[in-house]
Design an enzyme around this catalytic site. Structure first.
Site, short mmCIF file in Angstrom:
data_model
loop_
_atom_site.label_atom_id
_atom_site.label_comp_id
_atom_site.label_asym_id
_atom_site.label_seq_id
_atom_site.Cartn_x
_atom_site.Cartn_y
_atom_site.Cartn_z
N GLU A 158 0.99 -0.90 0.36
CA GLU A 158 0.00 0.04 -0.18
C GLU A 158 0.90 1.17 -0.02
O GLU A 158 0.63 2.41 -0.33
CB GLU A 158 -0.78 -0.23 1.45
CG GLU A 158 -1.37 -1.07 1.36
CD GLU A 158 -1.20 -1.90 1.98
OE1 GLU A 158 -2.15 -3.09 2.02
OE2 GLU A 158 0.11 -2.12 1.98
N CYS A 189 -2.34 -3.26 7.73
CA CYS A 189 -1.47 -3.07 8.86
C CYS A 189 -2.24 -1.55 9.06
O CYS A 189 -2.80 -0.93 8.70
CB CYS A 189 -0.41 -3.78 8.71
SG CYS A 189 0.78 -2.63 7.64
#
Length: 234
Positions: A158, A189
């Site tokens: 990401e 996360c």
């Protein structure tokens, strides 16, 4: 890609100290990286980390790094990690750097591309590949997770894909799609959720799970109490 000086794309609303560099791979391809700050300061992505992880995510190995000066965060680590030749130059421009902006067309099927993209993940430590696609209205960027000898210096898929987009000067996004080959759930996360909140605060996040299912979420729902403060500059 021809544009102004690379450092003008740096996202530094909190320090007002833009940083940039260019990494050249062993095969001669060049990848730009800029400093990308986060309101949660420790999650700031230094220019050198961005450029090296972008290079690695493209299946290339860093060989040289071009900088305006040697006062860049993490420079020593990455120089040692890949035995980089450091070249100091007066200007860093986008000419001759790779354009990683991909057009959306009829062949753009996210899940199919995400599955193929998993093969580019650099996961010598975890063997847990993750892929991501970040969409604008007319284009998209690809990212995979990158690990190096020091886990704290790697980046999740990401943050790699966000680094590519910000370095390219793109800040308006439509959605983010993520896929994992393994695990119970494909999910960003905590650190990535805070970074996502910085650039995609109320956007669609589509998660393609390893079991073949898909779920859709608003980014604000993934981190409803993300850190923010009007006391900090932006």
């Amino acid at each position: 890609m021809t544009r102004n000086l690379i450092y003008t794309q740096a996202y530094t609303p909190y320090s007002n100290k833009p940083k940039a560099c260019v990494v050249e791979s062993r095969k001669g391809s060049s990848y730009a990286g800029v400093r990308i700050e986060n309101i949660s300061y420790p999650l700031t992505i230094p220019a050198v980390q961005a450029a090296c992880c972008i290079c690695l995510s493209e299946g290339q190995i860093p060989s040289k790094i071009y900088v305006q000066n040697k006062e860049l965060d993490q420079l020593d680590f990455w120089v040692q990690e890949f035995d980089l030749e450091v070249i100091v130059t007066d200007e860093l421009r986008f000419e001759n750097t790779e354009d990683l902006t991909l057009p959306i067309d009829t062949d753009t099927v996210p899940l199919s591309k995400l599955k193929i993209l998993l093969e580019k993940a650099v996961t010598p430590n975890s063997d847990f590949p993750v892929s991501a696609m970040l969409f604008t209205k007319t284009a998209y960027f690809e990212g995979v997770n990158v690990e190096v000898s020091d886990w704290t210096k790697g980046l999740c898929a990401e943050r790699v894909v966000i680094s590519k987009a910000i370095t390219a000067g793109i800040t308006e996004f439509e959605r983010l799609e993520i896929h994992t080959k393994k695990g119970e759930v494909s999910s960003p996360c905590g650190a990535c959720r805070q970074v996502i909140a910085e650039f995609l605060p109320y956007h669609d996040i589509i998660l393609h799970h390893a079991d073949g299912t898909t779920s859709e979420h608003l980014s604000i729902d993934l981190l409803p109490f993300n850190f923010k403060s009007t006391s900090l500059k932006k």
